[in-house]
Design an enzyme around this catalytic site. Structure first.
Site, short mmCIF file in Angstrom:
data_model
loop_
_atom_site.label_atom_id
_atom_site.label_comp_id
_atom_site.label_asym_id
_atom_site.label_seq_id
_atom_site.Cartn_x
_atom_site.Cartn_y
_atom_site.Cartn_z
N SER A 39 1.17 10.60 -24.44
CA SER A 39 1.41 9.17 -24.62
C SER A 39 2.51 8.84 -25.63
O SER A 39 3.02 7.72 -25.63
CB SER A 39 0.12 8.45 -25.02
OG SER A 39 -0.45 9.07 -26.17
N ASP A 323 -1.78 0.88 -32.37
CA ASP A 323 -3.17 0.77 -31.94
C ASP A 323 -4.00 1.81 -32.70
O ASP A 323 -3.62 2.20 -33.80
CB ASP A 323 -3.30 0.89 -30.42
CG ASP A 323 -2.76 2.23 -29.88
OD1 ASP A 323 -2.54 3.17 -30.67
OD2 ASP A 323 -2.56 2.34 -28.66
N HIS A 326 -1.65 5.40 -31.80
CA HIS A 326 -0.20 5.48 -31.62
C HIS A 326 0.56 4.74 -32.71
O HIS A 326 0.16 3.65 -33.13
CB HIS A 326 0.20 4.89 -30.26
CG HIS A 326 -0.48 5.56 -29.11
ND1 HIS A 326 -1.54 4.99 -28.43
CD2 HIS A 326 -0.27 6.77 -28.54
CE1 HIS A 326 -1.95 5.81 -27.48
NE2 HIS A 326 -1.20 6.91 -27.53
#
Length: 362
Positions: A39, A323, A326
């Site tokens: 990610s 978040d 991340h």
């Protein structure tokens, strides 16, 4: 345990990194850029998958010109910055957008990264469909066949072209957060000690890196895993035992990083016509006093990702975490810039991405 910087120091740190960012002039430093990752690098491959690991909704992309694209960030992600530093005029497209086209987009490279994916095939699958590193490598084989067609089905020309490209492998975080430390969905923590698990990951990654070599990769940047135990998700989910971070997660990650650095050294020794570098993500992200582990966006009950259309912090230029897991765009820029132009000898080994890109191999 330290993680990044407190806010006032962080702003100065980012300004220094802005000064070291490569100025894009003329042609890219390499003809193509291939990305294997999770990610931190995914820019849309998970969008159409049946998975909870996706970021194609607001407030993701709130500071990105195209809005939500599947990047797990408020703006640009790790490979966006590295691509800019390499001199590419636009972001490398995700495999999901290139696999069904007959155009020449793949000649500039392809981004295969998938949020929640890992070195191990089962990693992240508790969230639904993800694209493991093994599958990303298979997708790369498909791309190579397209490039071969675009170059006139000339095997020698294709091999020469691919050997001039830059390859980036950024994997391992999910093998810990979305596998080893994610029970009861996974049993790896019962089957392996932290030392045994790190060895198992390195052994599997070694095989995968050799597969990439047989597919023509000769310039490869390998990223270590960052300080996962200091993410807002980790500190809210696991017992910190009075520490600012979850030290048992960070200790396990460091076992992997030590093995990864050794793997890079072995690859350089065994494949003398190629060059591999190790980016010490843990080292780069661990400098400075402790910070607040507060995510910038309103997170879901799981604690990892943003609530759809949830509230976000006002001054994102000073936030470190976007978040639960991340970094914000401005925080990830620091890692990208220091991997590209190392500020300390310990940032990268044996040298940085800018030197790797310009390296003339036999």
């Amino acid at each position: 345990m330290k993680f990044f910087q407190f806010k006032s120091f962080f702003v100065v740190y980012v300004l220094l990194n802005l000064q070291t960012q490569y100025l894009v002039v003329g042609e890219p430093q390499v003809p193509c850029f291939f990305i294997f990752g999770d990610s931190l690098s995914d820019n849309g491959n998970n969008n159409d998958l049946v998975t909870r690991a996706k970021a194609n909704y607001m407030p993701y992309g709130i500071d990105f010109p195209q809005g939500p694209t599947g990047r797990f960030s408020n703006g640009r992600n790790l490979v966006d910055f590295i691509g800019e530093n390499l001199g590419f005029a636009s972001s490398i497209l995700p495999f999901a957008r290139t696999k069904n086209t007959q155009g020449s987009e793949s000649l500039q490279g392809v981004n295969y990264a998938s949020g929640a994916a890992g070195i191990r095939r089962e990693t992240g699958q508790a969230k639904g469909m993800v694209i493991s590193l093994d599958r990303q490598l298979r997708n790369h084989e498909y791309t190579i066949s397209k490039i071969d067609r675009l170059l006139g089905r000339n095997e020698s020309a294709t091999r020469t072209y691919l050997q001039r490209c830059l390859y980036m492998v950024e994997m391992g975080s999910n093998d810990y957060l979305n596998n080893y430390f994610s029970s009861p969905s996974y049993t790896t923590s019962l089957l392996f000690s932290p030392e045994e698990y790190a060895l198992a990951l390195i052994k599997q990654l070694s095989s995968q890196m050799k597969t990439l070599y047989t597919r023509g990769a000769r310039k490869v940047a390998v990223f270590g895993v960052g300080i996962l135990g200091c993410t807002p998700y980790a500190t809210a989910t696991y017992d910190t035992q009075g520490s600012p971070c979850v030290d048992r997660i960070n200790d396990a990650v460091q076992l992997f990083n030590v093995g990864l650095r050794s793997l890079v050294q072995d690859l350089n020794a065994n494949f003398t016509d190629a060059k591999y570098i190790f980016v010490d993500t843990y080292q780069i992200s661990s400098q400075g006093p402790p910070v607040s582990f507060t995510p910038c966006c309103q997170v879901k009950l799981s604690g990892e990702q943003c609530d759809p259309y949830g509230k976000v912090c006002g001054n994102r230029s000073e936030a470190i975490f976007w978040d639960g897991v991340h970094p914000t765009e401005i925080a990830i820029m620091a890692l990208a810039n220091r991997s590209f132009n190392a500020q300390l000898p310990s940032d990268t080994h044996p040298f940085d991405i800018s030197q790797l890109a310009q390296l003339k191999l036999p």
